[in-house]
Enzyme design. Sequence first.
Site, PDB file in Angstrom:
ATOM      1  CE1 TYR A 137      -3.749  -2.701   5.666  1.00 13.01           C
ATOM      2  CE2 TYR A 137      -3.460  -0.376   5.142  1.00 13.01           C
ATOM      3  CZ  TYR A 137      -3.675  -1.680   4.734  1.00 13.01           C
ATOM      4  OH  TYR A 137      -3.803  -1.967   3.391  1.00 13.01           O
ATOM      5  CE1 TYR A 187      -2.129  -4.011  -5.129  1.00 16.58           C
ATOM      6  CE2 TYR A 187      -3.892  -4.070  -3.505  1.00 16.58           C
ATOM      7  CZ  TYR A 187      -3.037  -4.729  -4.370  1.00 16.58           C
ATOM      8  OH  TYR A 187      -3.122  -6.088  -4.484  1.00 16.58           O
ATOM      9  CG  ASN A 239     -11.689   3.201   2.438  1.00 13.50           C
ATOM     10  OD1 ASN A 239     -11.824   2.006   2.647  1.00 13.50           O
ATOM     11  ND2 ASN A 239     -10.652   3.891   2.865  1.00 13.50           N
ATOM     12  CG  LEU A 240     -14.553   9.991  -0.923  1.00 10.17           C
ATOM     13  CD1 LEU A 240     -15.363  10.846   0.044  1.00 10.17           C
ATOM     14  CD2 LEU A 240     -13.574  10.858  -1.701  1.00 10.17           C
ATOM     15  CE  LYS A 283      -1.414  -4.507   3.437  1.00  5.98           C
ATOM     16  NZ  LYS A 283      -1.712  -5.821   2.877  1.00  5.98           N
ATOM     17  CB  SER A 343      -0.858  -0.019   1.262  1.00  2.00           C
ATOM     18  OG  SER A 343      -1.477   1.226   1.459  1.00  2.00           O
ATOM     19  CB  ALA A 344       0.215   4.624  -1.339  1.00  2.00           C
TER      20      ALA A 344
END
Length: 337
Positions: free
Chosen positions: A148, A176, A198-199, A152, A124-125
Amino acid sequence: MRIFLTGGAGYIGSHTLLEVLSHDHEVCVYDDFSNSAPEALARVSHLTNRSFDTVEGDILDRNGIKQALVDFRPDVVVHFAGKKAVGESMAEPLMYYRNNVDGTLSLLEGMNAAGCSRIVFSSSATVYGEPEYLPYDEAHPRAPTNPYGMTKYMVELILNDWCSANAQNTAVLLRYFNPVGAHDSGEIGEDPDDIPNNLMPFVSQVAVGRREKLQVFGDDYDTADGTGVRDYIHVVDLAKAHAAAIGYAETHYGCEAINVGAGQGSSVLEVVRAFEAASGQPVPYEVVARRSGDIAAFYADPAKAKNLLGWQTERGLADMCKSAWNWQRKNPQGYKG
Ligand code: NAD
Ligand code: UFG
């Protein structure tokens, strides 16, 4: 090739499953359905007219995952299984380290036993943390700001060591950015169990009438309209990135981190407007305080994905909203109804 998908029933896993089946690979899905529904797998099978193996199991079950790998003998593992809610990880860090880190160790031990030396990992970014510069390239320092993100980062380090220990091993770490949208059929999509964190799923649920209004977390950031900016990526583009990464893993050795993003950001209000245009529905919102831990803006430098994988995004924000709306409209209660 023979592809083993941990977490293959989940949001990104099910879209990738559909993509790899269309490439004629043989597939086994290993999932405990802790955050997904078997119905997603049935729908993929129906859409592709293909069958595949499914093992209901937990990656923490060391013998179970090993047996599944030894039985299937995959050429490549794609490892999606994991927990992903930032807030929950702050409340229950041990559960996150156990599931995401320990679970990956069980998986790698099983792969060693099964003679499988190639893995594509869902990173993840979020591993980058507060931006020192933008866009983030893969060399940007890693400094995750929550448990979290730490899981990663820790798995990335483990995979790096796993590759160093054996010159035959390959790990592709796909970082991602913000995956959204759904397959064009509207048959599979993102199906959060609870109130969405999430949005995009929140916006979709407002548009379909499941929730009254969106809360915009802050409009006083140093961005063009003051709201947070993210690099949204269509989940079908993301699924294609996995197919490309599988091909790359087949012909390369070693550990490689690759950003998977579009390379440009959209603000919260841009997403709201795009969603209203795609759905024809109003998305009422109110501006509230910033969400703790949020970053003003981040987006990817996607050049490495293009160079190494020959992959780049093809679908823009309008497509992301249109497909998310199509899924939401056809399945207002997700897979449950
Ligand atoms: P998801 O929750 O929809 O899918 C994860 C799947 O893994 C689910 O089917 C769940 O049942 C399964 N799973 C979880 N723990 C398991 C365990 N112990 N054993 C077996 N199966 C287990 O999530 P997603 O959005 O599809 O994300 C997939 C991966 O991508 C995750 O690792 C996530 O951290 C990562 N990721 C997601 C995003 C995002 O915004 N969606 C962004 C960056 C990275
Ligand atoms: N936002 C709102 N209201 C909401 C939800 C979100 O205004 O109800 C805003 C956020 O403040 C942010 C933007 O919308 O500015 C995007 O928020 P998301 O929660 O959709 O995405 P994040 O970038 O915060 O986090 C996501 C995943 C993380 C992952 C990260 C980087 O949730 O797990 O992308 O990949 F680490």
